[in-house]
Design a protein around this motif. Sequence first.
Motif, PDB file in Angstrom:
ATOM      1  N   GLU A  31      52.346 -20.517 -45.239  1.00  0.00           N
ATOM      2  CA  GLU A  31      51.056 -20.550 -44.810  1.00  0.00           C
ATOM      3  C   GLU A  31      50.321 -21.695 -44.453  1.00  0.00           C
ATOM      4  N   LYS A  34      51.854 -23.566 -41.404  1.00  0.00           N
ATOM      5  CA  LYS A  34      51.137 -22.737 -40.447  1.00  0.00           C
ATOM      6  C   LYS A  34      49.888 -23.301 -39.972  1.00  0.00           C
ATOM      7  N   LYS A  35      48.966 -23.063 -41.144  1.00  0.00           N
ATOM      8  CA  LYS A  35      47.667 -23.368 -41.038  1.00  0.00           C
ATOM      9  C   LYS A  35      47.205 -24.884 -40.851  1.00  0.00           C
ATOM     10  N   TYR A  36      47.911 -25.808 -41.745  1.00  0.00           N
ATOM     11  CA  TYR A  36      47.440 -27.389 -41.507  1.00  0.00           C
ATOM     12  C   TYR A  36      48.408 -28.137 -40.532  1.00  0.00           C
ATOM     13  N   SER A  38      49.921 -27.638 -37.487  1.00  0.00           N
ATOM     14  CA  SER A  38      49.967 -27.198 -36.333  1.00  0.00           C
ATOM     15  C   SER A  38      49.872 -28.323 -35.365  1.00  0.00           C
ATOM     16  N   GLY A  39      49.232 -29.395 -35.953  1.00  0.00           N
ATOM     17  CA  GLY A  39      49.263 -30.672 -35.049  1.00  0.00           C
ATOM     18  C   GLY A  39      50.468 -31.413 -35.141  1.00  0.00           C
ATOM     19  N   HIS A  41      54.455 -32.030 -34.587  1.00  0.00           N
ATOM     20  CA  HIS A  41      55.498 -31.370 -33.617  1.00  0.00           C
ATOM     21  C   HIS A  41      56.917 -30.790 -34.576  1.00  0.00           C
ATOM     22  N   LEU A  69      58.206 -22.691 -36.870  1.00  0.00           N
ATOM     23  CA  LEU A  69      57.964 -24.296 -36.845  1.00  0.00           C
ATOM     24  C   LEU A  69      59.441 -24.831 -36.600  1.00  0.00           C
TER      25      LEU A  69
END
Length: 292
Positions: A31, A34-36, A38-39, A41, A69
């Motif tokens: 989690e 996915k949350k932090y 995302s910027g 690659h 991811l």
Amino acid sequence: MRITELFDNGEFVVSAEVGPPKGIQVDALVEDAKKYLSGAHFVNVTDNQSSVMRLGSLATCKVLKDAGLNPIFQLTCRDRNRIALQSDLLSAAMLGIENVLCLTGDHTKMGDHPQAKPVFDLDSVSLLHTVGLLENGSDLGGNALVGESPKFAKGAVVSPCSDSVEGQLIKMERKVAVGAEFFQTQAVFEPEKFIAFMERAKQFGKPVQVGIIIPKSAGMCRFMNKNVAGIHIPDELINELAADKEKAKAGITGVEIAARIIRECKPYCQGVHIMSLGWEDKVPALLEQAGI
């Protein structure tokens, strides 16, 4: 997706590192990623980092891949002989893991099982060579693989701020010769040294991601200066962190320092690799302040 595809397209590639837990609960890790992240690659997954026993890198890579991811499988030579290393590489390919970072690994004396026997049957250079053999359809014993061969984007590590720049360039050349396609660096706190190194390393024609750690405190920096090879954090940065302990504790100062280093190094490299050390929630602010 292979990280080399983005490098080939001329993108400035961002990766961020996560450490598996010392247990089997991965929901929070996934989690947070996915949350932090995302910027970023790609997400690197450490392999019993600092010789501390944790959940396996390969299993964590699979979980992150299933969550949407793009993982990079860190693989160290410390804990496995050549049979196990090759088996894990085949397992990674079978699971759809397309990126591998080949590392020698820290000695077991550094970790939480100092009595453990280190293996080091291979080192990072011979491991890269082994990956190339598997890709060409045979194992390190000269035996043919059955069916389709694996294919990886093969990464390695270099320490541009090491006291022995010549030694690092020699190691980098050896790694390129056996198939390294991209490099992630040890943490950089002295941009001028990194820039000077890159002027010489560009001869190899391989993309390099500058390694970044968000410094958490003056005490952490002093510890790293004393115990982590290839890193030197200048006194002015330590003093900057010590000037306002509450600001540093909140991560504000560390993010400012790390963003400044990225901005200085960005024109000289092809990407950034962030080692957040549990501060994944600071990565979005870091990327924003760095202009990425």
